[in-house]
Scaffold this motif. Structure first.
Motif, short mmCIF file in Angstrom:
data_model
loop_
_atom_site.label_atom_id
_atom_site.label_comp_id
_atom_site.label_asym_id
_atom_site.label_seq_id
_atom_site.Cartn_x
_atom_site.Cartn_y
_atom_site.Cartn_z
N UNK A 169 0.83 -1.21 0.00
CA UNK A 169 0.00 0.00 0.00
C UNK A 169 0.87 1.26 0.00
N UNK A 170 1.86 1.31 0.87
CA UNK A 170 2.72 2.49 0.96
C UNK A 170 3.48 2.73 -0.34
N UNK A 171 4.00 1.68 -0.94
CA UNK A 171 4.78 1.80 -2.18
C UNK A 171 3.93 2.39 -3.31
N UNK A 172 2.73 1.86 -3.46
CA UNK A 172 1.86 2.34 -4.54
C UNK A 172 1.33 3.73 -4.24
N UNK A 173 0.85 3.94 -3.03
CA UNK A 173 0.23 5.24 -2.71
C UNK A 173 1.24 6.38 -2.70
N UNK A 174 2.52 6.06 -2.52
CA UNK A 174 3.56 7.09 -2.57
C UNK A 174 3.97 7.42 -4.01
N UNK A 175 3.36 6.73 -4.97
CA UNK A 175 3.68 6.99 -6.37
C UNK A 175 4.95 6.32 -6.84
N UNK A 176 5.40 5.30 -6.12
CA UNK A 176 6.66 4.63 -6.46
C UNK A 176 6.53 3.50 -7.46
N UNK A 177 5.32 3.18 -7.88
CA UNK A 177 5.13 2.11 -8.85
C UNK A 177 4.59 2.68 -10.16
N UNK A 178 5.27 2.37 -11.23
CA UNK A 178 4.87 2.83 -12.56
C UNK A 178 4.69 1.60 -13.44
N UNK A 179 3.44 1.21 -13.71
CA UNK A 179 3.19 -0.02 -14.46
C UNK A 179 3.95 -0.10 -15.78
N UNK A 180 4.07 1.01 -16.47
CA UNK A 180 4.74 1.00 -17.78
C UNK A 180 6.23 0.69 -17.67
N UNK A 181 6.82 0.84 -16.48
CA UNK A 181 8.24 0.57 -16.28
C UNK A 181 8.50 -0.79 -15.64
N UNK A 182 7.45 -1.48 -15.25
CA UNK A 182 7.61 -2.74 -14.53
C UNK A 182 8.17 -3.84 -15.42
N UNK A 183 9.15 -4.54 -14.91
CA UNK A 183 9.71 -5.69 -15.62
C UNK A 183 8.84 -6.93 -15.42
N UNK A 184 7.87 -6.83 -14.53
CA UNK A 184 7.10 -8.01 -14.14
C UNK A 184 5.66 -8.00 -14.64
N UNK A 185 5.29 -6.96 -15.33
CA UNK A 185 3.94 -6.90 -15.92
C UNK A 185 4.06 -7.11 -17.41
N UNK A 186 3.14 -7.87 -17.94
CA UNK A 186 3.09 -8.07 -19.39
C UNK A 186 2.15 -7.04 -19.98
N UNK A 187 2.54 -6.35 -21.03
CA UNK A 187 1.63 -5.37 -21.62
C UNK A 187 0.36 -6.05 -22.13
N UNK A 188 -0.76 -5.37 -21.95
CA UNK A 188 -2.04 -5.90 -22.40
C UNK A 188 -2.13 -5.68 -23.90
N UNK A 189 -2.41 -6.74 -24.61
CA UNK A 189 -2.50 -6.66 -26.06
C UNK A 189 -3.90 -6.18 -26.45
#
Length: 191
Positions: A169-189
Motif C-alpha cells: 500500500x505504501x509503495x503504490x500510494x507514494x507513487x513509487x510504482x509505474x506499471x509501464x516501467x515494470x519488468x514483471x507486468x506483461x503489456x495488455x494486447x
C-alpha cells in the motif's frame, strides 16, 4: 523473505492484548491477515486460528484459537477511522464471522486497489513480486496454526504477510510504482 519473527509478538493472553491494541489503535495504518489450520479430510474444516495485525513498526499475532474473537479486537476491526489493508478480505471476513459477529470498516482490499495500477494478479505473493521483484515463500501456509507453540518459521511467515500489505500500500500510494516501467507486468494486447 525478511526475518520478522524477532519483531513479532504472539498474543495469547488478555494482558498482552491490551498493549497490542493500544499500539495498533495509534498506528497510521494496519496490515491485516489471517491463518487457518488446514484440513486434509473431506468435510472437515477449522475456524481461523491466527489474526495478524501489523503497524509499520510491530506485528502482533493474535491466537484466536485460544482467545476467540475478543470484543477489543472486534472494536479495532470495526473502527472506520483506522486504515487497515489486506488481501482477499472477503474470505477473511467470512471466516472471522464464523467465530463472532463483526462489521469490518476502514479496510482497503489490495486486490482491488492494485487493479488501478494494471496489476491483475490477485495473490499477495504475486502482487509483492510484481512490485518488489522478490518472491514470498509460502512453505508455512499449510502448517498447523493451532499448534501449542508456533515455530519461528510460522511466526515469520505470518508476520511477513501482514507487514507486506503495508509495504504494498505504501509503495503504490507514494507513487513509487509505474506499471509501464515494470519488468514483471506483461503489456495488455489490444484485441
Amino acid at each position: 523473505m525478511a526475518d520478522y519473527h524477532a519483531g513479532a509478538q504472539v498474543i495469547d493472553s488478555e494482558s498482552d492484548m491490551e498493549d497490542a491494541i493500544a499500539h495498533l489503535s495509534a498506528s497510521r495504518i494496519i496490515g491485516f491477515d489471517t491463518e487457518t489450520r488446514p484440513s486434509f479430510r473431506k468435510g472437515q474444516s477449522y475456524s481461523v486460528s491466527l489474526l495478524q495485525l501489523a503497524s509499520p513498526e510491530r506485528c502482533f499475532l493474535f491466537r484466536l484459537n485460544i482467545l476467540g474473537l475478543h470484543p477489543k479486537l472486534v472494536q479495532l476491526i470495526e473502527d472506520p477511522s483506522l486504515l487497515k489493508v489486506g488481501v482477499s478480505l472477503r474470505d477473511d471476513f467470512t471466516s472471522l464471522s464464523r467465530i463472532g459477529e463483526l462489521n469490518p470498516q476502514g479496510f482497503i482490499d489490495l486486490q482491488k486497489y492494485v487493479k488501478k495500477f494494471s496489476i491483475e494478479d490477485n495473490s499477495l505473493a504475486r502482487i509483492y513480486a510484481i512490485l518488489f521483484g522478490h518472491r514470498i515463500s509460502k512453505n508455512q501456509r499449510l502448517t498447523n496454526w493451532e499448534a501449542e507453540t508456533l515455530t519461528p518459521a510460522q511466526i515469520n511467515y505470518a508476520a511477513f504477510d501482514a507487514v507486506a500489505c503495508i509495504h504494498i500500500y505504501d509503495h503504490i500510494s507514494a507513487g513509487n510504482f509505474h506499471p509501464e516501467e515494470s519488468l514483471y507486468l506483461h503489456p495488455v494486447e489490444n484485441v
